[in-house]
Design an enzyme around this catalytic site. Sequence first.
Site, PDB file in Angstrom:
ATOM      1  N   HIS A 250      -2.964 -14.489  11.209  1.00 15.32           N
ATOM      2  CA  HIS A 250      -2.514 -13.087  11.140  1.00 15.32           C
ATOM      3  C   HIS A 250      -3.641 -12.065  11.271  1.00 15.32           C
ATOM      4  O   HIS A 250      -3.449 -10.903  10.984  1.00 15.32           O
ATOM      5  CB  HIS A 250      -1.709 -12.802   9.870  1.00 15.32           C
ATOM      6  CG  HIS A 250      -0.581 -13.754   9.656  1.00 15.32           C
ATOM      7  ND1 HIS A 250       0.393 -13.969  10.605  1.00 15.32           N
ATOM      8  CD2 HIS A 250      -0.276 -14.579   8.632  1.00 15.32           C
ATOM      9  CE1 HIS A 250       1.240 -14.866  10.152  1.00 15.32           C
ATOM     10  NE2 HIS A 250       0.855 -15.263   8.957  1.00 15.32           N
TER      11      HIS A 250
ATOM     12  N   ARG B 268      20.242  18.925  -0.982  1.00 15.50           N
ATOM     13  CA  ARG B 268      20.290  17.470  -0.783  1.00 15.50           C
ATOM     14  C   ARG B 268      21.121  16.803  -1.855  1.00 15.50           C
ATOM     15  O   ARG B 268      20.864  16.959  -3.044  1.00 15.50           O
ATOM     16  CB  ARG B 268      18.874  16.890  -0.839  1.00 15.50           C
ATOM     17  CG  ARG B 268      18.010  17.374   0.278  1.00 15.50           C
ATOM     18  CD  ARG B 268      17.024  16.305   0.642  1.00 15.50           C
ATOM     19  NE  ARG B 268      15.998  16.848   1.506  1.00 15.50           N
ATOM     20  CZ  ARG B 268      15.257  16.112   2.304  1.00 15.50           C
ATOM     21  NH1 ARG B 268      15.421  14.803   2.319  1.00 15.50           N
ATOM     22  NH2 ARG B 268      14.349  16.657   3.060  1.00 15.50           N
TER      23      ARG B 268
ATOM     24  N   ARG C 125       3.127  -9.649   7.917  1.00 17.22           N
ATOM     25  CA  ARG C 125       4.478  -9.201   8.270  1.00 17.22           C
ATOM     26  C   ARG C 125       4.528  -8.268   9.467  1.00 17.22           C
ATOM     27  O   ARG C 125       5.600  -7.899   9.915  1.00 17.22           O
ATOM     28  CB  ARG C 125       5.137  -8.537   7.060  1.00 17.22           C
ATOM     29  CG  ARG C 125       5.394  -9.566   5.997  1.00 17.22           C
ATOM     30  CD  ARG C 125       6.148  -9.013   4.829  1.00 17.22           C
ATOM     31  NE  ARG C 125       5.905  -9.881   3.690  1.00 17.22           N
ATOM     32  CZ  ARG C 125       6.338  -9.649   2.474  1.00 17.22           C
ATOM     33  NH1 ARG C 125       7.025  -8.578   2.229  1.00 17.22           N
ATOM     34  NH2 ARG C 125       6.086 -10.487   1.505  1.00 17.22           N
TER      35      ARG C 125
ATOM     36  N   PRO D 187       0.814  -1.216   0.000  1.00 18.43           N
ATOM     37  CA  PRO D 187       0.000   0.000   0.000  1.00 18.43           C
ATOM     38  C   PRO D 187       0.849   1.269   0.000  1.00 18.43           C
ATOM     39  O   PRO D 187       1.711   1.440   0.842  1.00 18.43           O
ATOM     40  CB  PRO D 187      -0.780  -0.094   1.313  1.00 18.43           C
ATOM     41  CG  PRO D 187      -0.641  -1.497   1.769  1.00 18.43           C
ATOM     42  CD  PRO D 187       0.646  -1.991   1.225  1.00 18.43           C
ATOM     43  N   GLU D 188       0.620   2.117  -0.952  1.00 18.49           N
ATOM     44  CA  GLU D 188       1.171   3.460  -0.933  1.00 18.49           C
ATOM     45  C   GLU D 188      -0.028   4.404  -0.853  1.00 18.49           C
ATOM     46  O   GLU D 188      -1.146   3.954  -0.614  1.00 18.49           O
ATOM     47  CB  GLU D 188       2.025   3.704  -2.188  1.00 18.49           C
ATOM     48  CG  GLU D 188       3.231   2.782  -2.235  1.00 18.49           C
ATOM     49  CD  GLU D 188       4.194   3.093  -3.381  1.00 18.49           C
ATOM     50  OE1 GLU D 188       4.243   4.246  -3.823  1.00 18.49           O
ATOM     51  OE2 GLU D 188       4.893   2.173  -3.819  1.00 18.49           O
TER      52      GLU D 188
END
Length: 258
Positions: A85, A141, A104, A2-3
């Site tokens: 899970h 950066r 996970r 998921p983003e």
Amino acid sequence: MPELPEVETVCRELQKSLIGNKFTQIITLRDKIREVIPDLSGLEGAKITAVERRAKYIIINGKLIIHLGMSGTIAIGAPKERKKHDHVVFELSNGEEMVFNDPRRFGLVTLYNDKYFAALAPEPLTPEFNAKYLAKTLKNRKTPIKTAIMDQTLVVGVGNIYASEALFRSRINPTTPANKVKNHALLINNIKQVLEEAIESGGSTLRDYVRSSGNLGYFQHHHNVYGREGKPCIVCKTTIAKITQAGRSSFYCPTCQR
DNA sequence: CAGAAGCCCTGAAGGC
DNA sequence: TGCCTTCAGGGCTTCT
């Protein structure tokens, strides 16, 4: 995994399913996932009026925080047998239940705390995230641009897949030092575009998925470079390359992206 | 302070 | 066939 688009889509589905309901009982099936799951009983009984997204976090009634990590799913429907899970079960006043499952355990189910949100950057789909902002932020950066746009203090919600996809569309090599990137407007527009397209396709894909399985959280997209190492570039037929940056896989076309 | 690396965790995939 | 190793990665912590 998921983003932002997946979380946004899940959030919209949750709005439809949850608002107007109450959590009648919340059952915690394990002590901790990414973090210890706190006592959630204080959330029981209140009418659900708000389901929001900030970055990849889902916020319910301003109090409950859910993050899907990379393998988290939320299922809503008639009560059924517990699966492996399943970590938290939210029983609903309409007789259904919402189940958080995460193999996970990188996900998060917890109570609101400002520490999750204090350092977060602007949302990518707002006017605040523009070329001027990006130019200013990248100025000093030296880290590779791919790593930079995945930094949640620079912009939120862009994960590994959409970072690669946005750079491909912008014809920017993922190893380019962030302060050497020139066309900020192009990159900004492509980040917004890949996210918006994914939300759009996610909406329709997920609706079918929910109907058949009740699961929220995962759906497949078509990617131009992500996961396509060794295959021809869709533009120039050059073999797509795969490299590791900051411990994450990056995919790019060595010819198109210089 | 920026940037890199390590850690958490399980399941899928690949090698032998 | 089956065991073992490797890889996947969001976000936090630790290190240099």
